[in-house]
Design a protein around this motif. Structure first.
Motif, PDB file in Angstrom:
ATOM      1  N   MET A  74      62.204  29.197 -58.347  1.00 13.63           N
ATOM      2  CA  MET A  74      63.228  28.915 -57.362  1.00 13.63           C
ATOM      3  C   MET A  74      63.182  27.452 -56.912  1.00 13.63           C
ATOM      4  N   ASN A  75      61.993  26.985 -56.616  1.00  8.84           N
ATOM      5  CA  ASN A  75      61.867  25.599 -56.151  1.00  8.84           C
ATOM      6  C   ASN A  75      62.121  24.595 -57.269  1.00  8.84           C
ATOM      7  N   ARG A  76      61.810  24.993 -58.509  1.00  9.23           N
ATOM      8  CA  ARG A  76      61.988  24.081 -59.636  1.00  9.23           C
ATOM      9  C   ARG A  76      63.464  23.812 -59.909  1.00  9.23           C
ATOM     10  N   HIS A  77      64.304  24.827 -59.727  1.00  6.38           N
ATOM     11  CA  HIS A  77      65.705  24.686 -60.097  1.00  6.38           C
ATOM     12  C   HIS A  77      66.657  24.595 -58.906  1.00  6.38           C
ATOM     13  N   TYR A  78      66.316  25.272 -57.799  1.00  6.71           N
ATOM     14  CA  TYR A  78      67.279  25.390 -56.713  1.00  6.71           C
ATOM     15  C   TYR A  78      66.644  25.099 -55.361  1.00  6.71           C
ATOM     16  N   GLY A  79      65.724  24.166 -55.334  1.00  7.29           N
ATOM     17  CA  GLY A  79      65.062  23.839 -54.079  1.00  7.29           C
ATOM     18  C   GLY A  79      66.017  23.360 -53.010  1.00  7.29           C
ATOM     19  N   SER A  80      67.113  22.699 -53.410  1.00  4.20           N
ATOM     20  CA  SER A  80      68.058  22.173 -52.421  1.00  4.20           C
ATOM     21  C   SER A  80      68.751  23.287 -51.651  1.00  4.20           C
ATOM     22  N   ILE A  81      68.949  24.451 -52.290  1.00 12.05           N
ATOM     23  CA  ILE A  81      69.584  25.570 -51.592  1.00 12.05           C
ATOM     24  C   ILE A  81      68.666  26.081 -50.485  1.00 12.05           C
ATOM     25  N   MET A  82      67.388  26.258 -50.823  1.00 13.55           N
ATOM     26  CA  MET A  82      66.442  26.755 -49.833  1.00 13.55           C
ATOM     27  C   MET A  82      66.258  25.756 -48.689  1.00 13.55           C
ATOM     28  N   ASN A  83      66.232  24.474 -49.023  1.00 16.59           N
ATOM     29  CA  ASN A  83      66.120  23.460 -47.969  1.00 16.59           C
ATOM     30  C   ASN A  83      67.333  23.488 -47.051  1.00 16.59           C
ATOM     31  N   ALA A  84      68.512  23.709 -47.639  1.00 16.92           N
ATOM     32  CA  ALA A  84      69.726  23.773 -46.825  1.00 16.92           C
ATOM     33  C   ALA A  84      69.673  24.963 -45.879  1.00 16.92           C
ATOM     34  N   VAL A  85      69.190  26.099 -46.366  1.00 16.59           N
ATOM     35  CA  VAL A  85      69.077  27.287 -45.522  1.00 16.59           C
ATOM     36  C   VAL A  85      68.086  27.045 -44.395  1.00 16.59           C
ATOM     37  N   LYS A  86      66.948  26.429 -44.727  1.00 15.93           N
ATOM     38  CA  LYS A  86      65.941  26.175 -43.696  1.00 15.93           C
ATOM     39  C   LYS A  86      66.442  25.162 -42.668  1.00 15.93           C
ATOM     40  N   ASN A  87      67.178  24.152 -43.119  1.00 23.80           N
ATOM     41  CA  ASN A  87      67.736  23.177 -42.176  1.00 23.80           C
ATOM     42  C   ASN A  87      68.748  23.836 -41.251  1.00 23.80           C
ATOM     43  N   LEU A  88      69.521  24.759 -41.815  1.00 22.37           N
ATOM     44  CA  LEU A  88      70.519  25.448 -41.000  1.00 22.37           C
ATOM     45  C   LEU A  88      69.850  26.320 -39.943  1.00 22.37           C
ATOM     46  N   VAL A  89      68.733  26.968 -40.322  1.00 26.41           N
ATOM     47  CA  VAL A  89      68.028  27.855 -39.401  1.00 26.41           C
ATOM     48  C   VAL A  89      67.275  27.088 -38.333  1.00 26.41           C
ATOM     49  N   THR A  90      66.626  26.006 -38.734  1.00 23.49           N
ATOM     50  CA  THR A  90      65.730  25.316 -37.815  1.00 23.49           C
ATOM     51  C   THR A  90      66.344  24.096 -37.152  1.00 23.49           C
ATOM     52  N   GLY A  91      67.592  23.759 -37.516  1.00 20.11           N
ATOM     53  CA  GLY A  91      68.199  22.588 -36.933  1.00 20.11           C
ATOM     54  C   GLY A  91      67.481  21.327 -37.360  1.00 20.11           C
ATOM     55  N   THR A  92      67.255  20.413 -36.441  1.00 21.19           N
ATOM     56  CA  THR A  92      66.627  19.127 -36.761  1.00 21.19           C
ATOM     57  C   THR A  92      65.115  19.164 -36.577  1.00 21.19           C
TER      58      THR A  92
END
Length: 393
Positions: A74-92
């Protein structure tokens, strides 16, 4: 031969052993074979008595083994998706991102990347035979239906979502301190959507992929196996074999086992009746623990003797659309289903079927999308849904 066979069954029935025995047999027949474990509790390394990792490793001539790490994939191919989800959940609050790793995961999405890796390996064309050792049936059913389910949602929402992101991203950053997915994440989401469409097509290609169930002659296992067979048909997967493991020999000459043997005989007859349209293989309960490759080869030599073992052994369609004098009929194969368990309703261009906790959206052809359902009949494990020619309002 380009083939993929997926093995699953209730936990503890020996599906990993049966899958590995098939892999040994295929390699011995000269096919370049890969056996893959998608079960988080990997045990291929125990069966082959070798350390395995994130890349295929040759364990014997023509035989390679792989224990997939879904987090790595997941992190090798689509890490940006997971980062986007975490940024959305945790804000700044970037310092809190690590604490939200588990929260940011959608149920089943980690295992999904295991299937995507298998698809990539298949498309690479390096192996003639791919054997997949899946998790217990409940998890496998959730995993196999996930590509179709997620593709359906993405197809409905993705075009609108791309437009919404462009409009809302500046507003969300200023007013709500939320970081919505950037262009890279949206591109990865689009790429994932295309991968899901390809994956669904591969899993339901009856010339390539089939699912085989492993069971034991015990009441709880028999009931779960029957339900799994029904749900796999509901999602239009091709089941083409059953393996009944740990069968006691009838001539043991020991009174202690007489009742046990009688019960096993009754459950075997029940399974063979349900799976009468496909090959059923009995695997005996050996008098010693079959460890390592010698044990796998013994099973392969004793039980996996069918000349068409690696062929697609039945591929009747689970979903058939037919035109009749009265209108149209959609027939869905639902073995072991009970009438009172089935819910169905039409939603625009989809027919929704629900059995227990499992729901399936079957896309309707344009001809039927404007017709109305006027009948439904379950008979001999087949659900016939009738559509009238009167156009739906």
């Amino acid at each position: 031969m380009d083939r993929m066979i997926i093995f699953t069954g209730k936990g503890g029935v020996g599906k990993s052993t049966v899958a590995a025995a098939h892999a040994r047999k295929a390699a011995a027949k000269g096919m370049k074979t890969l056996i893959v474990s998608t079960d988080m509790a990997h045990n291929l390394c125990d069966l082959f008595e070798q350390e395995l990792g994130r890349e295929p490793k040759e364990t014997a001539p023509n035989l390679y083994a792989l224990e997939i790490d879904p987090d790595y994939e997941m992190n090798r191919h689509y890490g940006s998706i997971m980062n986007a989800v975490k940024n959305l959940v945790t804000g700044t609050a970037s310092q809190n991102l690590e604490a939200f790793d588990d929260l940011a995961m959608f149920p089943g999405i980690e295992e999904l990347f295991s299937l995507i890796r298998i698809q990539e390996i298949y498309r690479g064309g390096e192996y003639e035979m791919i054997i997949v050792d899946c998790a217990p049936t409940g998890e496998t059913l959730s995993l196999l239906k996930f590509p179709e389910l997620l593709s359906w949602y993405m197809e409905k929402l993705f075009p609108l979502g791309k437009v919404a992101m462009k409009v809302l991203r500046p507003v969300s950053r200023q007013l709500f301190k939320l970081e919505l997915p950037d262009a890279q994440a949206m591109n990865d989401i689009e790429r994932l959507y295309l991968k899901l469409a390809e994956l669904e097509s591969l899993l339901k290609d009856r010339d390539i992929c089939s699912i085989r169930l492993v069971a034991m002659p015990e009441k709880m296992v028999v009931e779960e196996t029957k339900r799994s067979y029904m749900y796999l048909n509901l999602y239009n997967f091709n089941v083409d074999g059953l393996y009944i493991n740990r069968v006691l020999l009838e001539d043991l000459g020991n009174d202690f086992f007489d009742e046990w043997i009688r019960l096993q005989s009754d459950y075997i007859k029940e399974l063979e009746s349900v799976f009468a349209e496909m090959p059923v293989c009995r695997i005996p309960w050996y008098d010693l623990d079959l460890n390592g490759t010698e044990g796998l080869d013994r099973i392969a030599g004793d039980c996996l003797t069918d000349d068409e073992l690696f062929e697609v052994r039945c591929s009747a369609s689970n979903e058939v659309f037919e035109k009749t004098k009265e209108g149209y009929v959609l027939t869905v194969c639902l073995p072991c289903a009970k009438k009172e368990e089935i819910e169905l309703y039409q939603s625009k261009s989809d027919m929704i079927l629900r059995i227990g906790n499992f729901k399936r959206s079957i896309p309707l052809p344009d001809t039927l999308a404007r017709c109305q359902v006027d009948s439904a009949r379950l008979e001999n494990g087949r659900l016939a849904i009738g559509f009238s020619r009167n156009w739906a309002q």
